[in-house]
Motif scaffolding. Structure first.
Motif, PDB file in Angstrom:
ATOM      1  N   PRO A   1      53.182  17.388  28.259  1.00 38.36           N
ATOM      2  CA  PRO A   1      54.077  18.303  27.839  1.00 38.36           C
ATOM      3  C   PRO A   1      53.363  19.536  26.946  1.00 38.36           C
ATOM      4  O   PRO A   1      52.464  19.314  26.382  1.00 38.36           O
ATOM      5  CB  PRO A   1      54.852  17.533  26.911  1.00 38.36           C
ATOM      6  CG  PRO A   1      54.276  16.277  26.839  1.00 38.36           C
ATOM      7  CD  PRO A   1      53.148  16.229  27.525  1.00 38.36           C
TER       8      PRO A   1
ATOM      9  N   GLY B   1      53.866  14.659  21.893  1.00 33.54           N
ATOM     10  CA  GLY B   1      54.188  14.402  23.292  1.00 33.54           C
ATOM     11  C   GLY B   1      53.487  13.354  23.837  1.00 33.54           C
ATOM     12  O   GLY B   1      53.497  12.750  24.877  1.00 33.54           O
TER      13      GLY B   1
ATOM     14  N   ILE C   1      59.428  13.330  25.351  1.00 31.31           N
ATOM     15  CA  ILE C   1      59.412  14.772  25.391  1.00 31.31           C
ATOM     16  C   ILE C   1      60.456  15.172  24.515  1.00 31.31           C
ATOM     17  O   ILE C   1      61.662  14.580  25.112  1.00 31.31           O
ATOM     18  CB  ILE C   1      59.395  15.099  27.037  1.00 31.31           C
ATOM     19  CG1 ILE C   1      58.145  14.615  27.684  1.00 31.31           C
ATOM     20  CG2 ILE C   1      59.325  16.563  26.884  1.00 31.31           C
ATOM     21  CD1 ILE C   1      57.870  14.880  29.126  1.00 31.31           C
TER      22      ILE C   1
END
Ligand code: MLT
Ligand code: ZN
Length: 471
Positions: free
Chosen positions: A69, A203, A207
């Motif tokens: 992410p 992350g 998320i």
């Protein structure tokens, strides 16, 4: 699923503009801000909403494809950079950038992960509120990343870290399930506090797609001063003076070394020192209040006058306009950028009890100079909460690559002093890719074992930001 099949399936969900695969298009997402890490990726996925995000994560989970992410890509520890082997997708939240709601009575705002911190601050101010989180990278850093890394910044002394500002979260879990925890309650005592698991998890567990943030009343009066001080000891005394005057008024108390400030003046266009002459150290102090009648400027003047008379401060200037306030803050905010332009630097984002900051700076400087002649200590940062960025600039004529190759020796030298003073080896930047090797030594035993069990439970396939945080 074969690679092209997976890419096609992802494209079906996010559309053409939601998937970047060309090297030129993905380049900005595969290198970190500090340029310590350069990775490769089969694609940068840019979902437009939580539903697309969840569907993409489901596809990646089914294909066991790892996901990194990424928010504004401003990590100081390589937390959002994909691996070199090209196996990890980057999942950019940048298109999920709606402010869903602001409620000035509840003092909350609901924002999507891709809203920049600056945009969120501006939206809060337009509603006559304050989002009390401020970091040097706020123009690029996004709410999702700020929360996933539990960012700290300049106002921790008064309002706490990102963690303290979260009331609710919407999270896409590692299997693509959506957890809607967007509650905006001040009291909600219902089992394990899941949102705080994701805050600071970088992350690796899920998320963050959206969040409910706590706001504060917008200050009516904000005053900023730049003070010249001889030493961190004097800065600590000054902090004590402001605390005994009114601890609740201090919204920032930042230390800057003479060298760090010189580098800003040298490398940042338009930066000027608003004092008659340079000093060995500086303090930026900001006082703020929502009360209309608090007389903060008078209070600031009287604390500074007394401190000048006592020799704690050798010179000081109080910003007389918004422009001067911004110019003083710029001297502080541009520290990292100026150090980047000066050459290679090794960062130590550490914390110690506030009362130990002077001793820490003194001992860590001596230890680093003994390790490497010519190394230049550039301590600066959030003295009011004990978080010092003890950055080391390379010796003037050293080869940058040689210097960076010594990073572990330098960080370990600093960390020995941090440990002796009961501090932490990562105060606000997190662990990322840079510091997992330190975890067994600092957080080993039951603590690390429990973290691993949480990771295994929430991400059994190990696809969420692999090789970050845990060694
Ligand atoms: C800052 O406070 O400016 C950043 O956290 C900095 C850094 O360590 O460079
Ligand atoms: Zn900082």
């Amino acid at each position: 699923m074969a690679d092209t099949e997976l890419l096609d399936a992802i494209r079906d969900v996010v559309g053409e503009r939601g998937l970047l695969t060309g090297a030129a298009d993905t380049a900005a997402y595969t290198e970190d801000w500090r340029r310590l890490y350069r990775g490769h990726t089969p694609g940068v996925i840019r979902p437009a909403d939580t539903d697309q995000l969840a569907r993409v994560v489901r596809l990646c989970a089914a294909a066991r494809a790892p996901i990194v992410p990424q928010g504004g890509n401003t990590s100081m520890v390589g937390g959002a950079t994909p691996a070199e082997d090209g196996s990890e997708f980057v999942l950019s939240l940048a298109r999920m950038a709606r402010i869903r709601d602001i409620d000035p009575l509840d003092l909350t705002m609901t924002v999507e992960a891709g809203v920049t911190l600056k945009a969120a601050q501006i939206a809060a101010a337009e509603a006559d509120c304050l989002l009390p989180l401020s970091i040097s990278s706020e123009g690029s850093a996004q709410i999702g990343g700020v929360l996933a890394t539990n960012a700290g910044g300049n106002n921790t002394v008064r309002y706490g870290n990102a963690r303290d500002l979260v009331l609710g979260l919407e999270v896409v879990l590692a299997d693509g399930t959506v957890w809607n925890g967007l509650r905006r309650l001040r009291k909600d005592n219902t089992g394990y506090c899941l949102r705080q698991l994701f805050v600071g998890s970088e992350g690796t567990l899920g998320i963050i797609a959206a969040a409910v943030l706590k706001l504060a009343p917008r200050p009516h009066e904000v005053v900023v001063a730049l003070c010249a001080v001889a030493s961190p000891e004097a800065a600590l005394k000054l902090f004590g003076r402001f605390q005994s005057h009114d601890p609740a008024a201090i919204s920032a108390f930042e230390l800057m070394s003479g060298l760090g400030t010189d580098l800003v003046l040298r490398h940042i266009e338009g930066a000027v020192l608003p004092l008659a002459s340079p000093a060995p150290n500086y303090v930026l102090v900001e006082l703020a209040t929502p009360r209309p009648d608090a007389g903060l400027r008078d209070a600031l003047e009287s604390v500074l006058e007394a401190s000048l008379a006592e020799g704690i401060v050798s010179d000081a200037v109080i910003a007389a306009s918004e422009a001067q306030r911004a110019a003083i803050w710029r001297l502080r905010e541009e520290h990292s950028e100026a150090q980047k332009r000066e050459g290679a630097s090794v960062k130590n984002d550490v914390s110690v009890p506030v009362s130990k900051v002077p001793e820490f700076v003194r001992r860590a400087t001596a230890a680093c100079e003994a390790l490497m002649p010519g190394i230049r200590a550039v301590p600066f940062g959030h003295m009011g909460d004990g978080n010092i960025h003890f950055n080391l600039a390379q010796p003037v004529d050293a080869d940058p690559a040689w210097f960076l190759a010594q990073d572990h020796a330098i960080m370990d030298t600093v960390n020995e002093v941090v440990r002796a003073l009961d501090g932490s080896f990562s105060a606000e930047h997190g662990i990322g890719k840079l510091k997992p090797y330190m975890m067994p030594d600092w957080r080993g035993g039951a603590e690390l074992a429990t973290m691993r069990r949480i990771k295994d439970a929430l991400d059994p396939l190990g696809i969420m930001n692999p090789a970050k945080v845990l060694p």
